[in-house]
Design an enzyme around this catalytic site. Sequence first.
Site, PDB file in Angstrom:
ATOM      1  N   TYR A   1       0.488  38.614  -1.320  1.00 33.06           N
ATOM      2  CA  TYR A   1      -0.067  37.165  -2.248  1.00 33.06           C
ATOM      3  C   TYR A   1       1.543  37.245  -3.474  1.00 33.06           C
ATOM      4  O   TYR A   1       2.196  36.956  -3.380  1.00 33.06           O
ATOM      5  CB  TYR A   1      -0.968  37.221  -3.354  1.00 33.06           C
TER       6      TYR A   1
ATOM      7  N   ASP B   1       4.500  20.970  11.662  1.00 36.55           N
ATOM      8  CA  ASP B   1       4.604  23.005  11.827  1.00 36.55           C
ATOM      9  C   ASP B   1       5.580  23.734  10.883  1.00 36.55           C
ATOM     10  O   ASP B   1       6.673  23.732  11.908  1.00 36.55           O
ATOM     11  CB  ASP B   1       3.493  23.455  12.306  1.00 36.55           C
TER      12      ASP B   1
ATOM     13  N   LYS C   1       4.632  35.159  -3.787  1.00 37.31           N
ATOM     14  CA  LYS C   1       4.929  34.769  -4.942  1.00 37.31           C
ATOM     15  C   LYS C   1       6.900  34.760  -5.855  1.00 37.31           C
ATOM     16  O   LYS C   1       7.895  34.600  -6.748  1.00 37.31           O
ATOM     17  CB  LYS C   1       4.328  34.390  -5.750  1.00 37.31           C
TER      18      LYS C   1
END
Length: 300
Positions: free
Chosen positions: A170, A70, A174
Amino acid sequence: MRDRVALVAGATRGAGRGIAVELGAAGAVVYCTGRSTRAARSEYDRPETIEDTADLVTAAGGTGIAVPTDHLDPDAVAALVARVERDHGRLDVLVNDIWGGEMMVEWDVPVWEHDLDNGLRTLRLAVETHLVTAHHALGLLSRTPGGLVVEVTDGTDAYNAEHYRLNVFYDLAKIAPIRLARSWAHELRGHGGTAVAVTPGWLRSEIMLEQFGVTADTWRDACVTEPHFAISESPRFVGRGIAALAADPDRHRWNGRSTSSGELGRVYGVDDVDGSRPDAWRYVTEVQDAGLPADTTGYR
């Protein structure tokens, strides 16, 4: 890539799996990390596992090593890097492909309407994981001149600079890897290292194929409902480009840059598994976003 050691963080599926397999095909030892294992699934609750990826790496000609990790857990990442150092004493390639946000993306939703927990979780998975991994891995990578860091994202610097991507979370998720690649380029320059941001094109990931109700063999059937899917590419294409980049003795010329699977394919002369060479981001800009009918002539 023989005797070279790579760590692909986020190798369970999609681009990460394709990159890991192609680094293996080039002969590398590839540590494949993620949270989905044969013993336990992540919240994705999907069948792909890091053990499957490691087996594919080995079958391709490399040495695949699955390490459940993780990447939000600093202790787990520290233990992972310590194992790489103990086993090999070096790290030549780090691919930061951790993402994990597909199930939380809300398209075209303003920040005041977007689920805040999902948005912040997306940023933790897409940005914090990359920082944690770099913190623990780049010290080892910097000891051997010629190390390469690849930050995987969605969209080139040029495209993302001009286009708002789905929603604020988002969009940030990105753009961040592109900026991180520049940061690593700056920090590794004195150690002979190279950092690059790489985006695949329209990826035929396991999740994307499932959404269209097709398989890796029947993917063209999806073009009936989405004609522009004709420009899509397999996860192996970006993997082949990154493997070629990693093997390039002059790879430092890419330092700090943002590039795409299409550009890497053109520069290094590598093709997708079907023998084509898709240039998705040029197609998206010149055909799809321009509102023209789907036509991949000259783009693959």
